[in-house]
Design an enzyme around this catalytic site. Structure first.
Site, PDB file in Angstrom:
ATOM      1  N   LEU A   1      34.582  44.674  42.962  1.00 47.62           N
ATOM      2  CA  LEU A   1      35.556  45.627  42.241  1.00 47.62           C
ATOM      3  C   LEU A   1      36.056  44.855  41.128  1.00 47.62           C
ATOM      4  CD1 LEU A   1      37.223  47.476  45.287  1.00 47.62           C
ATOM      5  CD2 LEU A   1      35.294  48.276  43.945  1.00 47.62           C
TER       6      LEU A   1
ATOM      7  N   GLY B   1      40.033  38.159  40.321  1.00 45.42           N
ATOM      8  CA  GLY B   1      41.251  37.586  40.086  1.00 45.42           C
ATOM      9  C   GLY B   1      41.290  36.122  39.976  1.00 45.42           C
ATOM     10  N   SER B   2      42.415  35.500  39.612  1.00 45.57           N
ATOM     11  CA  SER B   2      42.353  33.950  39.537  1.00 45.57           C
ATOM     12  C   SER B   2      42.082  33.445  40.820  1.00 45.57           C
ATOM     13  CB  SER B   2      43.506  33.551  39.195  1.00 45.57           C
ATOM     14  OG  SER B   2      44.607  33.966  39.805  1.00 45.57           O
ATOM     15  N   TYR B   3      42.609  34.335  41.929  1.00 44.73           N
ATOM     16  CA  TYR B   3      42.497  33.849  43.391  1.00 44.73           C
ATOM     17  C   TYR B   3      41.182  33.926  44.108  1.00 44.73           C
ATOM     18  CZ  TYR B   3      47.470  33.556  43.392  1.00 44.73           C
ATOM     19  OH  TYR B   3      48.860  33.136  43.104  1.00 44.73           O
ATOM     20  N   GLY B   4      40.536  34.879  43.508  1.00 47.70           N
ATOM     21  CA  GLY B   4      39.078  35.162  43.985  1.00 47.70           C
ATOM     22  C   GLY B   4      38.601  36.481  44.034  1.00 47.70           C
TER      23      GLY B   4
ATOM     24  N   ASP C   1      56.760  40.783  38.796  1.00 44.48           N
ATOM     25  CA  ASP C   1      55.600  40.773  37.884  1.00 44.48           C
ATOM     26  C   ASP C   1      55.069  42.255  37.811  1.00 44.48           C
ATOM     27  OD1 ASP C   1      53.724  39.485  36.229  1.00 44.48           O
ATOM     28  OD2 ASP C   1      52.513  38.885  37.930  1.00 44.48           O
TER      29      ASP C   1
END
Lengths: 337, 465
Positions: free
Chosen positions: B83, B86-89, B224
């Site tokens: 989908l 992101g930076s995390y996965g 954020d």
């Protein structure tokens, strides 16, 4: 459906014949005539509903809706409907609630005309509250009342009314559906508009929390559990900071929570835990609170260690429990200054 | 010693558990793997993975088979397509095979998290917060799964140490969340002039304020808020997500004073841009929501700058203009939300009283739809799990690590600077030696986890020779 011809009537005619029907309902005594009047009222209500909600093939028409709303205000129709709700038949009552709620939601730009209208006719809203006293119409009134609660001005009228304290009785009536309906309205009033509710609770602290203690002591399990849950929500809501501080300074409240921790029902124990933790976590415990905790220090540590040990997958609960145990273990009496 | 000998040892050991334990313990000492339970090792031994030669072969089979959709299950969840990332996965669509609920899974890989400043702390905090938050406009965390499968053993050949075994594992955390169709950011990017029609902005803004009010009443400051962190479901419900940098106030702190913020620069208020020691937390969210509203309705940002320093300088000055296309009512709300002084900035309760908030905007046809993404050419967001279901029931479903592999490949990028590549190209050369010597001390420093993919490739190169 029998309503095809009727929907041709203009809004003026509809309101007029509804008014006549309602008058007949209150005046007539003969059974036949009453039946006919009741029939007329229901038909007219159904037709009005159609104007407001439209049909499958036709969207509601704005000018018709506007005219209808005006007629309703001009003829004091909302008041009449609420007053005579008990005399209208079952389907009719449901229609009244739908008509009322639709008009309430009506908006022109930033204005909500029905809300403004009800603000100037507060007795209508107060009559709706009294509806909880009559089992037959209680749920219909509840629906309308909760729609009112969505608007801050109307919620304020209810909260500050003389009769607000009656909610403490309504939520305990013996009919279960009425009691739970009243409770959801009660909860809505205290949680929906946070600033409004916080100011109200602050100003009327004793008037609310004295009878609230009775709810927590109720014979009825559901009342007790719901009241406890709501209490936890109220106290942990940041808007109610000053109320929370006040509540956790009262040793009676602490005693009550400690007793509830030992209730038979595990659910109540668990809810009580979430209120109890606030007393312990408070960094500035007043002396009476501290004294109670100190007196029961060992027992509490022991009790909490064994408390709901099967909730091993609930990380937050276990963290909180561990924190409480640590806090209680480290409690020290303060030198009086 | 050669590879061949190693291979022979493996089956022997399998036959004799006692021997194997000794053998592994010895290696564990050599590799500083005391943390590992013997039980884990044995469990791992019983996996088919032990036979690493097969592993390599299946790798190659996959290589020919790239187009096919292979079913992959994580506990009761069947994986679908990607989908987003992101930076995390990655974020993938999944299907709960017990309830048939459509979900999304955020796959967090420990390796990757380590490289992001505060990565692990942020994820932990997010999970902790989301677990206790339940609101229509906050993304719901359904459950968190951990995967600590020990996957492979990688043997290495060295002239210094005859047998070196290393356990490599990839640690995943799966956050199962509500399924959302898209994020506001990509919807805006796809829209003409990068903005929403006014009624659509209003629809989302009202929900954003509801969600924020809930967060604030639970003493949570999001810090954020921006279109990239706002998701929309198929039925147009807005969900606030990514509480990675959020802060939960202490229950007994009297006010909302905060000290840190890690939010996105363009959405930060002047008090943060100017680097004040402390600031009012709730007002930060109001400002960011204001910038978001500005962005949704105009397609522009109130403050810009070619780099963060310039941007912060501009925010710090607090000078911005509202385009003429914005009507009076909205412009007044924006001005109130982007008030320079935090103490003068509008509150949530006041926003809810504001005319623009309360105004009813009739829905028009010019809705900005969910955009088509290049990899998923589907505006309607059909379920992407379907082909996998087919594979699960009709295809040759196998519970291999195809999935982890693709993850691993992503991580290969930074590792390629190590001599691995050289090794890959110079198979059989004497350089193999030096390379292995380099990797051993690394593994002693417990870095073996980040190097696992590199090792595997090295080994496959050797085995081919």
């Amino acid at each position: 459906m029998p309503l095809f011809g009727k929907s041709q009537k203009s809004p003026q005619e509809l309101v007029k014949s509804l008014r006549e029907g309602l008058t007949a309902l209150t005046r007539e005594t003969g059974e036949k005539k009453l039946d006919k009047a009741s029939d007329d009222v229901s038909k007219n209500l159904a037709a009005i509903k159609t104007v407001l909600y439209g049909t499958e093939s036709q969207e509601p028409q704005t000018d018709q809706v506007a005219q209808l709303a005006h007629e309703m205000y001009d003829h004091n129709m909302l008041q009449l409907l609420v007053t005579h709700l008990g005399k209208i038949d079952f389907e009719g009552r449901k229609d009244v609630a739908q008509i009322f709620n639709n008009l309430l939601r009506r908006q022109i730009g930033t204005r909500a005309p029905t809300v403004e209208y009800l603000c100037s006719r507060q007795e209508i809203v107060l009559d709706l509250m009294k509806g909880y006293e009559t089992q037959d119409i209680a749920l219909n009134c509840g629906m309308m009342l909760r729609e009112c609660c969505r608007y801050e001005q109307l919620a304020k009228i209810i909260l500050y009314s003389e009769d607000f304290h009656k909610f403490f009785d309504y939520v305990e009536v013996s009919t279960f559906d009425v009691a739970s309906d009243a409770f959801s309205t009660f909860k809505e009033l205290l949680t929906k508009h946070k600033m409004l509710a916080a100011v109200f609770l602050d100003q009327n602290y004793d008037k609310v929390f004295d009878p609230y203690q009775h709810l927590l002591n109720s014979e009825n399990y559901v009342t007790r559990r719901q009241a406890l849950k709501l209490l936890g929500e109220l106290l942990l809501d940041r808007h109610n900071f000053s109320i929370m501080t006040k509540y956790i300074s009262n040793p009676d409240n602490l005693k009550m929570m400690m007793n509830m921790l030992r209730e038979k029902s595990r659910n109540i124990q668990f809810e009580a835990f979430h209120v109890f933790k606030v007393f312990v976590a408070n960094p500035n415990k007043p002396k009476p609170i501290l004294d109670i905790l100190l007196r029961n220090k060992d027992k509490l540590v022991d009790f909490l260690t064994k408390f709901h040990t099967d909730r091993s997958d609930d990380e937050q609960f276990n963290d909180e429990k561990a924190y409480l145990i640590k806090q209680i273990k480290e409690l020290k009496p303060v030198e009086e200054t | 010693m050669t590879i061949g000998e190693n291979l022979i040892i493996a089956p022997m050991v399998m036959a004799d558990n006692d021997k194997f334990t000794d053998f592994l313990e010895h290696d564990a000492n050599a590799y500083d793997l005391h943390g590992l339970e013997v039980g884990d090792q044995l469990q791992f031994i019983n996996d088919d993975d032990l036979n690493f030669i097969h592993r390599v072969e299946s790798d190659q089979i996959l290589y020919h088979d790239q187009g096919r959709k292979r079913a992959k299950m994580v506990e009761k969840y069947l994986m679908g397509d990607l989908l987003g990332e992101g930076s995390y996965g990655k974020v993938k669509e999944v299907l709960d095979t017990e309830t048939l609920c459509r979900r999304a899974v955020k796959i967090l890989k420990k390796k990757r998290l380590r490289r992001i400043p505060n990565g692990e702390t942020n994820v932990k905090r997010e999970i902790q917060l989301l677990k206790r938050l339940h609101h229509r406009n906050i993304v719901k965390l359904i459950e968190v799964l951990y995967n600590e499968e020990k996957q492979k053993i990688y043997p290495f050949v060295s002239y210094l140490l005859s047998r070196i075994y290393c356990l490599a594992y990839s640690l995943y955390r799966y956050m199962i969340m509500e399924y959302c169709a898209d994020e506001l950011q990509s919807m805006l990017e796809s829209a003409p002039e990068k903005k929403f029609p006014i009624w659509q902005s209003h629809l989302y803004f009202v929900q954003l304020i509801d969600g924020l009010e809930y967060l604030h009443s639970n003493s949570v400051i999001h810090k954020d808020i921006k279109p990239g962190n706002l998701l929309v479901t198929l039925d147009q419900v807005l969900k606030i997500t990514d509480l990675g940098v959020a802060e939960a106030l202490d229950m007994f702190s009297k006010d909302d004073t905060c000290k840190t913020s890690q939010g996105s620069p363009a959405f930060q208020p002047p008090e943060i841009a100017n680097g004040l020691e402390t600031f009012q937390g709730f007002k930060v969210d109001i400002w960011s929501a204001g910038v978001t509203l500005y962005n949704m309705t105009t397609g522009l940002y109130p403050f810009e700058g070619e780099n963060v320093y310039r941007l912060f300088e501009n925010i710090g000055k607090g000078e911005y203009t509202i385009p003429d296309t914005v009507d009076k009512m909205l412009s007044s709300l924006l001005t109130e939300m982007l008030q320079y002084q935090a103490s003068k900035r509008i509150t949530i309760a006041e926003i809810k009283q504001h005319d623009w908030y309360r105004k009813k905007f009739p829905r028009t046809c010019d809705i900005v739809p969910f955009p088509c993404h290049p990899e998923l050419d589907d505006q309607l967001r059909c379920m992407t799990v379907l082909p996998y279901i087919e594979d699960l029931h009709l295809g040759m479903y196998s519970d291999d690590e195809e999935y982890e592999e693709s993850e691993d490949k992503l991580d290969l990028q930074p590792v390629q600077h190590t001599p691995v590549e050289g090794n890959g190209t110079q198979v059989n050369s004497h350089k193999t030696n030096e390379i292995v010597e380099e990797t051993i001390p690394n593994s002693k420093q417990k870095k073996h986890k980040t190097k696992s993919s590199a090792r595997r490739f090295k080994f496959s190169a050797c085995s081919q020779s």
